[in-house]
Design an enzyme around this catalytic site. Structure first.
Site, PDB file in Angstrom:
ATOM      1  N   ARG A 153       9.839  18.026  17.016  1.00 12.56           N
ATOM      2  CA  ARG A 153       8.479  18.165  16.456  1.00 12.56           C
ATOM      3  C   ARG A 153       8.426  18.083  14.934  1.00 12.56           C
ATOM      4  NH1 ARG A 153       8.446  21.822  20.489  1.00 12.56           N
ATOM      5  NH2 ARG A 153       7.367  21.069  22.343  1.00 12.56           N
ATOM      6  N   LYS A 175       1.933   7.679   6.366  1.00 10.01           N
ATOM      7  CA  LYS A 175       1.649   6.993   7.638  1.00 10.01           C
ATOM      8  C   LYS A 175       2.950   6.456   8.204  1.00 10.01           C
ATOM      9  CE  LYS A 175      -3.049   5.284   6.965  1.00 10.01           C
ATOM     10  NZ  LYS A 175      -3.863   4.062   6.936  1.00 10.01           N
ATOM     11  N   GLU A 217       0.367  -6.886  -2.871  1.00  5.28           N
ATOM     12  CA  GLU A 217      -0.200  -5.531  -2.716  1.00  5.28           C
ATOM     13  C   GLU A 217      -0.398  -4.887  -4.101  1.00  5.28           C
ATOM     14  OE1 GLU A 217      -1.353  -4.050   0.034  1.00  5.28           O
ATOM     15  OE2 GLU A 217      -0.290  -4.922   1.744  1.00  5.28           O
ATOM     16  N   LYS A 259      -1.806   4.500  -5.616  1.00  5.83           N
ATOM     17  CA  LYS A 259      -1.819   4.945  -4.214  1.00  5.83           C
ATOM     18  C   LYS A 259      -1.749   6.471  -4.138  1.00  5.83           C
ATOM     19  CE  LYS A 259      -0.448   4.182   0.439  1.00  5.83           C
ATOM     20  NZ  LYS A 259       0.319   3.468   1.451  1.00  5.83           N
ATOM     21  N   GLU A 269      -7.823   8.876   5.299  1.00  4.56           N
ATOM     22  CA  GLU A 269      -8.646   7.669   5.313  1.00  4.56           C
ATOM     23  C   GLU A 269     -10.047   7.895   5.869  1.00  4.56           C
ATOM     24  OE1 GLU A 269      -6.322   4.149   6.135  1.00  4.56           O
ATOM     25  OE2 GLU A 269      -8.144   3.028   6.571  1.00  4.56           O
ATOM     26  N   ARG A 273      -9.664   6.330   0.730  1.00  4.95           N
ATOM     27  CA  ARG A 273      -8.441   5.594   1.082  1.00  4.95           C
ATOM     28  C   ARG A 273      -8.745   4.210   1.669  1.00  4.95           C
ATOM     29  NH1 ARG A 273      -2.861   8.186   3.714  1.00  4.95           N
ATOM     30  NH2 ARG A 273      -1.689   6.269   3.703  1.00  4.95           N
ATOM     31  N   ASN A 277      -7.620  -1.088   1.658  1.00  4.99           N
ATOM     32  CA  ASN A 277      -7.673  -2.187   2.627  1.00  4.99           C
ATOM     33  C   ASN A 277      -8.326  -3.454   2.091  1.00  4.99           C
ATOM     34  OD1 ASN A 277      -6.369  -0.906   4.847  1.00  4.99           O
ATOM     35  ND2 ASN A 277      -8.161   0.405   5.030  1.00  4.99           N
ATOM     36  N   HIS A 280      -7.573  -6.744   3.772  1.00  2.47           N
ATOM     37  CA  HIS A 280      -6.910  -6.459   5.039  1.00  2.47           C
ATOM     38  C   HIS A 280      -7.759  -6.792   6.261  1.00  2.47           C
ATOM     39  CE1 HIS A 280      -3.950  -4.665   2.456  1.00  2.47           C
ATOM     40  NE2 HIS A 280      -3.197  -4.286   3.466  1.00  2.47           N
ATOM     41  N   HIS A 284      -5.490  -8.938   8.332  1.00  4.21           N
ATOM     42  CA  HIS A 284      -5.025  -8.546   9.670  1.00  4.21           C
ATOM     43  C   HIS A 284      -5.466  -9.570  10.715  1.00  4.21           C
ATOM     44  CE1 HIS A 284      -4.667  -4.028   8.484  1.00  4.21           C
ATOM     45  NE2 HIS A 284      -3.514  -4.643   8.364  1.00  4.21           N
ATOM     46  N   HIS A 297       3.048 -10.035   5.777  1.00  2.00           N
ATOM     47  CA  HIS A 297       1.820  -9.234   5.642  1.00  2.00           C
ATOM     48  C   HIS A 297       1.136  -9.457   4.285  1.00  2.00           C
ATOM     49  CE1 HIS A 297      -0.922  -5.878   5.868  1.00  2.00           C
ATOM     50  NE2 HIS A 297      -0.383  -5.383   4.763  1.00  2.00           N
TER      51      HIS A 297
HETATM   52  N1  LIG Z   1       3.140   3.127   6.500  1.00  2.00           N
HETATM   53  C1  LIG Z   1       2.354   2.457   5.725  1.00  2.00           C
HETATM   54  O1  LIG Z   1       1.502   3.021   5.024  1.00  2.00           O
HETATM   55  C2  LIG Z   1       2.515   0.978   5.646  1.00  2.00           C
HETATM   56  C3  LIG Z   1       1.846   0.257   4.648  1.00  2.00           C
HETATM   57  C4  LIG Z   1       2.081  -1.124   4.569  1.00  2.00           C
HETATM   58  C5  LIG Z   1       2.947  -1.739   5.462  1.00  2.00           C
HETATM   59  N2  LIG Z   1       3.572  -0.989   6.427  1.00  2.00           N
HETATM   60  C6  LIG Z   1       4.496  -1.613   7.369  1.00  2.00           C
HETATM   61  O2  LIG Z   1       5.613  -2.118   6.647  1.00  2.00           O
HETATM   62  C7  LIG Z   1       6.215  -3.170   7.383  1.00  2.00           C
HETATM   63  C8  LIG Z   1       6.565  -4.295   6.452  1.00  2.00           C
HETATM   64  O3  LIG Z   1       7.469  -3.824   5.495  1.00  2.00           O
HETATM   65  P1  LIG Z   1       8.328  -4.818   4.571  1.00  2.00           P
HETATM   66  O4  LIG Z   1       7.444  -5.841   3.996  1.00  2.00           O
HETATM   67  O5  LIG Z   1       9.145  -3.974   3.686  1.00  2.00           O
HETATM   68  O6  LIG Z   1       9.184  -5.619   5.634  1.00  2.00           O
HETATM   69  P2  LIG Z   1      10.596  -5.336   6.355  1.00  2.00           P
HETATM   70  O7  LIG Z   1      10.884  -3.921   6.497  1.00  2.00           O
HETATM   71  O8  LIG Z   1      10.575  -6.194   7.576  1.00  2.00           O
HETATM   72  O9  LIG Z   1      11.622  -5.987   5.332  1.00  2.00           O
HETATM   73  C9  LIG Z   1      11.547  -7.361   5.071  1.00  2.00           C
HETATM   74  C10 LIG Z   1      12.906  -8.064   5.180  1.00  2.00           C
HETATM   75  O10 LIG Z   1      13.654  -7.794   4.009  1.00  2.00           O
HETATM   76  C11 LIG Z   1      14.955  -7.306   4.344  1.00  2.00           C
HETATM   77  N3  LIG Z   1      15.337  -6.388   3.251  1.00  2.00           N
HETATM   78  C12 LIG Z   1      14.855  -5.166   3.012  1.00  2.00           C
HETATM   79  N4  LIG Z   1      15.326  -4.699   1.847  1.00  2.00           N
HETATM   80  C13 LIG Z   1      16.149  -5.659   1.345  1.00  2.00           C
HETATM   81  C14 LIG Z   1      16.924  -5.768   0.167  1.00  2.00           C
HETATM   82  N5  LIG Z   1      16.916  -4.821  -0.764  1.00  2.00           N
HETATM   83  N6  LIG Z   1      17.643  -6.903  -0.004  1.00  2.00           N
HETATM   84  C15 LIG Z   1      17.613  -7.901   0.908  1.00  2.00           C
HETATM   85  N7  LIG Z   1      16.881  -7.864   2.035  1.00  2.00           N
HETATM   86  C16 LIG Z   1      16.162  -6.750   2.251  1.00  2.00           C
HETATM   87  C17 LIG Z   1      14.756  -6.657   5.683  1.00  2.00           C
HETATM   88  O11 LIG Z   1      15.953  -6.562   6.409  1.00  2.00           O
HETATM   89  C18 LIG Z   1      13.758  -7.610   6.340  1.00  2.00           C
HETATM   90  O12 LIG Z   1      14.419  -8.715   6.873  1.00  2.00           O
HETATM   91  C19 LIG Z   1       5.218  -3.561   8.463  1.00  2.00           C
HETATM   92  O13 LIG Z   1       5.688  -3.127   9.709  1.00  2.00           O
HETATM   93  C20 LIG Z   1       3.952  -2.813   8.079  1.00  2.00           C
HETATM   94  O14 LIG Z   1       3.175  -2.455   9.192  1.00  2.00           O
HETATM   95  C21 LIG Z   1       3.369   0.336   6.530  1.00  2.00           C
HETATM   96 ZN   LIG Z   2      -1.108  -3.966   3.321  1.00  2.00          ZN
END
Ligand SMILES: NC(=O)c1ccc[n+]([C@@H]2O[C@H](COP(=O)([O-])OP(=O)(O)OC[C@H]3O[C@@H](n4cnc5c(N)ncnc54)[C@H](O)[C@@H]3O)[C@@H](O)[C@H]2O)c1
Ligand SMILES: [Zn+2]
Length: 398
Positions: A153, A175, A217, A259, A269, A273, A277, A280, A284, A297
């Site tokens: 938990r 999130k 972003e 942020k 949100e 917040r 978006n 987005h 999306h 993204h």
């Molecule tokens: N929680 C939130 O508030 C929030 C906000 C925005 C996005 N997200 C989520 O984040 C995800 C996308 O995250 P992302 O863009 O970081 O993508 P990701 O985690 O898929 O990373 C992108 C790629 O880069 C590689 N990588 C990561 N760090 C590296 C480094 N230092 N050197 C070389 N390669 C590296 C990873 O292995 C992957 O192949 C989505 O699932 C999205 O839904 C969440």
């Molecule tokens: Zn985003």
């Protein structure tokens, strides 16, 4: 500021229930910045700087304590192969953390992985007092954070984001979650980390396309809230794209501050917040219409910002000159991969956006540069013409 506009709008200020105050920065001896995040349910620091890994063990001390708390790391094999030596260098040989792996790729951001990781952690001796470090991009952060939220938990965890997107966006705000077969991020929780360590050095190995996708972003942060950041990204494009640490640090710290400020006021949100978006709604929709395969993204959000910009231009929330500046900045951080998708498919996908409430389609529009408005009355005609305009830009850039 309340905009005079014939449509009903919620201005940024009207959404902020109390006087907004940008979080104050502190610098420590290594010129590492600390940005405080203070929400209704949590308080923690985001530490941003170049080369944090060599001092990681010392920096973790306040969270590990003296009672021999077990430390676990969730990362991906790809990141670990690049960075494990630096990550582990500061840990004494008899205090090495236990490392577990999340496979890269959106298709693995699923409940099954959360269950597997929790099972592996418990088999390896995790208990309520264990500390988890999510070391990777947004996928590792979202899955790792969800593991931390669910294991017994909820256990403490630290975000150690390794992509630009995860440093400026996903690691802050609490999130966490996974995808379902029916859609992205449909199951999850709010579980804030105890700290975020954003080491800019990690970005040196990030593929160029991932870097640019994350920077969209930051452009968003500039448009909705921070004109100074917007200007910095206009003037310092070359240093930013060639990964000069100081330039990246400026962009990352400013994006996180924005942020932190927004989630500090509206953690769940329910109001302010929503401005995060911008881009987005259509972004999306593009991701869904292209089955999450064609665009990253941030790239989809960049196209989505161009569509929102067109609505803003038509409504007069931005002048033509401001719209041109915004468009130019977005393209300056391109190239954006072309879109091969029909306008109707994008419009249809906006109807299924999970952020819609009771059938209301919500849009964030830029209000000049450095301000934004939330509107809920975008008509089908406006949406159709903004998507058509966006697709014209797509075709012009082929
Ligand atoms: N929680 C939130 O508030 C929030 C906000 C925005 C996005 N997200 C989520 O984040 C995800 C996308 O995250 P992302 O863009 O970081 O993508 P990701 O985690 O898929 O990373 C992108 C790629 O880069 C590689 N990588 C990561 N760090 C590296 C480094 N230092 N050197 C070389 N390669 C590296 C990873 O292995 C992957 O192949 C989505 O699932 C999205 O839904 C969440
Ligand atoms: Zn985003």
């Amino acid at each position: 500021m309340r905009l005079t506009c014939k449509f009903s709008v919620l201005s940024y200020d009207s959404l902020a229930p109390k006087k907004m105050q940008a979080p104050r920065l502190r610098y420590d001896e290594a010129n590492v910045r600390t940005i405080p995040v203070k929400t209704a349910s949590a308080e923690y620091s985001v530490i941003v700087g170049n080369n944090i890994l060599p001092s990681l063990y010392r920096r973790l001390a306040p969270y590990v304590g003296t009672s021999g708390r077990r430390v676990f790391v969730i990362t991906s094999p790809q990141i670990w192969s690049l960075w494990s030596n630096s990550f582990l260098a500061s840990f004494p040989v008899d205090t090495q953390p236990t490392v577990l792996f999340q496979p890269p790729g959106e298709q693995w951001k699923r409940f099954a992985q959360v269950e597997r990781l929790i099972t592996e952690m418990i088999s390896a001796g995790a208990d309520r007092s264990s500390l988890l470090i999510a070391f990777g991009g947004g996928i590792v952060g979202d899955v790792g954070g969800f593991v931390a939220a669910s294991l017994m938990r909820g256990i403490d965890y630290i975000q150690m984001p390794s992509t630009l997107l995860s440093q400026v966006d996903s690691s802050v705000g609490g999130k966490v979650g996974v995808n379902l077969a029916t859609g992205k991020n449909l199951a999850g929780a709010f579980h804030h980390p105890k700290a975020v360590f954003a080491d800019i050095e990690l970005l040196q190995t990030l593929p160029d396309r991932e870097l640019r996708a994350g920077l969209f972003e930051s452009i968003k942060a500039g448009i909705i809230r921070d004109a100074k950041l917007f200007r910095f990204m206009e003037t310092q494009r070359d240093s930013i794209l060639s990964r000069h640490a100081k330039a990246l640090e400026q962009v990352i710290a400013a994006s996180i501050r924005m942020k932190a400020e927004v989630v500090g006021i509206d953690e769940r949100e329910s109001g302010l917040r929503m401005i995060l978006n911008l881009g987005h709604t259509v972004g999306h929709a593009i991701e869904a219409a292209t089955h999450y395969r064609k665009l990253l993204h941030g790239e989809a959000v960049a196209w989505g910002m161009l569509a929102a910009l067109e609505i803003g231009r038509a409504r007069g929330t931005v002048t033509t000159a401001q719209a041109e500046r915004i468009e130019q900045l977005i393209f300056a951080y391109g190239p954006l991969p072309p879109l091969k998708v029909k306008a109707a498919a994008i419009v249809e996908a906006t109807r299924r956006d999970k952020k819609n409430r009771a059938g209301v389609r919500r849009f964030i529009l830029p209000a000049g540069i450095g301000n934004s408005v939330v509107v809920e009355n975008v008509t089908d005609t406006e949406l159709n013409s903004s998507v058509a305009h966006m697709l014209t830009l797509v075709r012009a850039r082929r």
